[in-house]
Design a protein around this motif. Structure first.
Motif, mmCIF file in Angstrom:
data_model
loop_
_atom_site.group_PDB
_atom_site.id
_atom_site.type_symbol
_atom_site.label_atom_id
_atom_site.label_comp_id
_atom_site.label_asym_id
_atom_site.label_seq_id
_atom_site.Cartn_x
_atom_site.Cartn_y
_atom_site.Cartn_z
ATOM 1 N N GLN A 53 -15.594 -45.418 36.144
ATOM 2 C CA GLN A 53 -17.026 -45.492 35.896
ATOM 3 C C GLN A 53 -17.388 -46.726 35.074
ATOM 4 O OE1 GLN A 53 -19.323 -41.966 35.210
ATOM 5 N NE2 GLN A 53 -17.692 -40.694 36.052
ATOM 6 N N LYS A 54 -16.497 -47.172 34.201
ATOM 7 C CA LYS A 54 -16.765 -48.386 33.426
ATOM 8 C C LYS A 54 -16.827 -49.616 34.325
ATOM 9 C CE LYS A 54 -15.404 -47.028 28.865
ATOM 10 N NZ LYS A 54 -14.869 -47.473 27.603
ATOM 11 N N ASP A 55 -16.201 -49.560 35.508
ATOM 12 C CA ASP A 55 -16.278 -50.674 36.452
ATOM 13 C C ASP A 55 -17.581 -50.650 37.249
ATOM 14 O OD1 ASP A 55 -13.770 -51.527 35.631
ATOM 15 O OD2 ASP A 55 -12.723 -50.549 37.296
ATOM 16 N N LEU A 56 -18.228 -49.492 37.297
ATOM 17 C CA LEU A 56 -19.473 -49.359 38.047
ATOM 18 C C LEU A 56 -20.700 -49.693 37.195
ATOM 19 C CD1 LEU A 56 -18.786 -46.046 40.009
ATOM 20 C CD2 LEU A 56 -18.654 -48.398 40.880
ATOM 21 N N TRP A 57 -20.665 -49.290 35.936
ATOM 22 C CA TRP A 57 -21.824 -49.456 35.061
ATOM 23 C C TRP A 57 -21.392 -50.111 33.757
ATOM 24 C CZ3 TRP A 57 -20.979 -44.531 37.372
ATOM 25 C CH2 TRP A 57 -21.811 -44.283 38.468
ATOM 26 N N GLN A 58 -21.895 -51.308 33.489
ATOM 27 C CA GLN A 58 -21.504 -52.055 32.293
ATOM 28 C C GLN A 58 -21.796 -51.296 31.007
ATOM 29 O OE1 GLN A 58 -23.367 -55.880 32.368
ATOM 30 N NE2 GLN A 58 -21.999 -56.669 33.932
ATOM 31 N N ALA A 59 -22.882 -50.566 30.963
ATOM 32 C CA ALA A 59 -23.282 -49.871 29.742
ATOM 33 C C ALA A 59 -22.666 -48.474 29.623
ATOM 34 C CB ALA A 59 -24.805 -49.780 29.688
ATOM 35 N N TYR A 60 -21.735 -48.131 30.497
ATOM 36 C CA TYR A 60 -21.142 -46.785 30.460
ATOM 37 C C TYR A 60 -20.395 -46.595 29.148
ATOM 38 C CZ TYR A 60 -18.663 -42.604 31.835
ATOM 39 O OH TYR A 60 -18.178 -41.322 31.887
ATOM 40 N N THR A 61 -20.664 -45.511 28.447
ATOM 41 C CA THR A 61 -20.070 -45.276 27.123
ATOM 42 C C THR A 61 -19.079 -44.113 27.109
ATOM 43 O OG1 THR A 61 -21.935 -43.866 26.486
ATOM 44 C CG2 THR A 61 -22.081 -46.227 25.936
ATOM 45 N N GLY A 62 -18.742 -43.609 28.281
ATOM 46 C CA GLY A 62 -17.800 -42.490 28.361
ATOM 47 C C GLY A 62 -16.360 -42.949 28.183
ATOM 48 N N PHE A 63 -15.455 -42.078 28.514
ATOM 49 C CA PHE A 63 -14.024 -42.341 28.360
ATOM 50 C C PHE A 63 -13.515 -43.335 29.402
ATOM 51 C CE2 PHE A 63 -14.672 -38.062 26.637
ATOM 52 C CZ PHE A 63 -14.159 -38.249 25.359
ATOM 53 N N ASP A 64 -12.480 -44.084 29.064
ATOM 54 C CA ASP A 64 -11.871 -45.034 30.002
ATOM 55 C C ASP A 64 -11.353 -44.338 31.258
ATOM 56 O OD1 ASP A 64 -12.357 -47.257 28.445
ATOM 57 O OD2 ASP A 64 -10.381 -47.234 27.499
ATOM 58 N N ALA A 65 -10.948 -43.083 31.123
ATOM 59 C CA ALA A 65 -10.358 -42.349 32.239
ATOM 60 C C ALA A 65 -11.396 -41.728 33.178
ATOM 61 C CB ALA A 65 -9.442 -41.250 31.708
ATOM 62 N N ASP A 66 -12.675 -41.826 32.865
ATOM 63 C CA ASP A 66 -13.712 -41.224 33.706
ATOM 64 C C ASP A 66 -13.809 -41.967 35.038
ATOM 65 O OD1 ASP A 66 -14.232 -39.506 31.636
ATOM 66 O OD2 ASP A 66 -16.117 -40.448 31.054
ATOM 67 N N THR A 67 -13.824 -41.202 36.125
ATOM 68 C CA THR A 67 -13.872 -41.799 37.462
ATOM 69 C C THR A 67 -14.961 -41.154 38.305
ATOM 70 O OG1 THR A 67 -12.216 -40.252 38.320
ATOM 71 C CG2 THR A 67 -11.410 -42.371 37.466
ATOM 72 N N LEU A 68 -15.268 -41.818 39.402
ATOM 73 C CA LEU A 68 -16.188 -41.317 40.411
ATOM 74 C C LEU A 68 -15.512 -41.537 41.758
ATOM 75 C CD1 LEU A 68 -19.906 -41.681 40.848
ATOM 76 C CD2 LEU A 68 -18.473 -42.749 42.584
ATOM 77 N N GLU A 69 -15.571 -40.540 42.639
ATOM 78 C CA GLU A 69 -15.022 -40.668 43.981
ATOM 79 C C GLU A 69 -16.155 -40.563 44.989
ATOM 80 O OE1 GLU A 69 -11.896 -37.833 44.617
ATOM 81 O OE2 GLU A 69 -10.644 -38.719 43.053
ATOM 82 N N THR A 70 -16.115 -41.417 46.000
ATOM 83 C CA THR A 70 -17.125 -41.394 47.047
ATOM 84 C C THR A 70 -16.492 -41.766 48.382
ATOM 85 O OG1 THR A 70 -19.349 -42.151 47.654
ATOM 86 C CG2 THR A 70 -17.874 -43.793 46.681
ATOM 87 N N GLU A 71 -17.095 -41.283 49.445
ATOM 88 C CA GLU A 71 -16.599 -41.548 50.795
ATOM 89 C C GLU A 71 -17.277 -42.806 51.337
ATOM 90 O OE1 GLU A 71 -15.790 -38.351 54.081
ATOM 91 O OE2 GLU A 71 -17.879 -38.985 54.178
ATOM 92 N N VAL A 72 -16.467 -43.721 51.894
ATOM 93 C CA VAL A 72 -16.981 -44.997 52.390
ATOM 94 C C VAL A 72 -16.421 -45.232 53.789
ATOM 95 C CG1 VAL A 72 -17.167 -47.474 51.936
ATOM 96 C CG2 VAL A 72 -16.943 -45.880 50.007
ATOM 97 N N SER A 73 -17.291 -45.638 54.722
ATOM 98 C CA SER A 73 -16.799 -45.928 56.067
ATOM 99 C C SER A 73 -16.029 -47.250 56.063
ATOM 100 C CB SER A 73 -17.944 -45.967 57.080
ATOM 101 O OG SER A 73 -18.886 -46.945 56.741
ATOM 102 N N GLU A 74 -15.084 -47.348 56.976
ATOM 103 C CA GLU A 74 -14.136 -48.459 56.973
ATOM 104 C C GLU A 74 -14.805 -49.829 57.016
ATOM 105 O OE1 GLU A 74 -10.024 -48.396 58.931
ATOM 106 O OE2 GLU A 74 -11.282 -49.447 60.392
#
Length: 94
Positions: free
Chosen positions: A66-87
């Motif tokens: 999540q820190k790679d998605l949002w610069q201002a994210y203040t949560g834990f380094d280990a927080d993630t988001l999963e999403t489905e993406v077409s090839e």
């Protein structure tokens, strides 16, 4: 043949479209890791128009820090988001 494998680092294309897509804007241009492969399905851009005979391609579940998605994210380094993406929205890590 699959273009990507579990564990591959991929970047979501930073592209725009006039049509429906499930590829969220906040993931575009960002890099994550493939964690799951899903079989071919009609791509969202064709499915939105009711084209059951539309273009088909595989989908991948991609995990982002999540820190790679949002610069201002203040949560834990280990927080993630999963999403489905077409090839066609994915490319090898840049």
């Amino acid at each position: 043949m699959r273009k990507f494998s579990i564990g591959d680092r991929v970047t979501v294309r930073n592209a725009t479209t006039m049509f429906h897509t499930r590829t969220q804007a906040y993931t575009r241009g960002r890099t994550g890791v493939v964690v799951e492969y899903r079989p071919e399905w009609v791509i969202p851009e064709d499915e939105a128009w009711g084209r059951d005979d539309g273009r088909r391609e595989p989908f991948y579940v991609v995990r982002f820090r999540q820190k790679d998605l949002w610069q201002a994210y203040t949560g834990f380094d280990a927080d993630t988001l999963e999403t489905e993406v077409s090839e066609h929205w994915l490319e090898p890590e840049r």
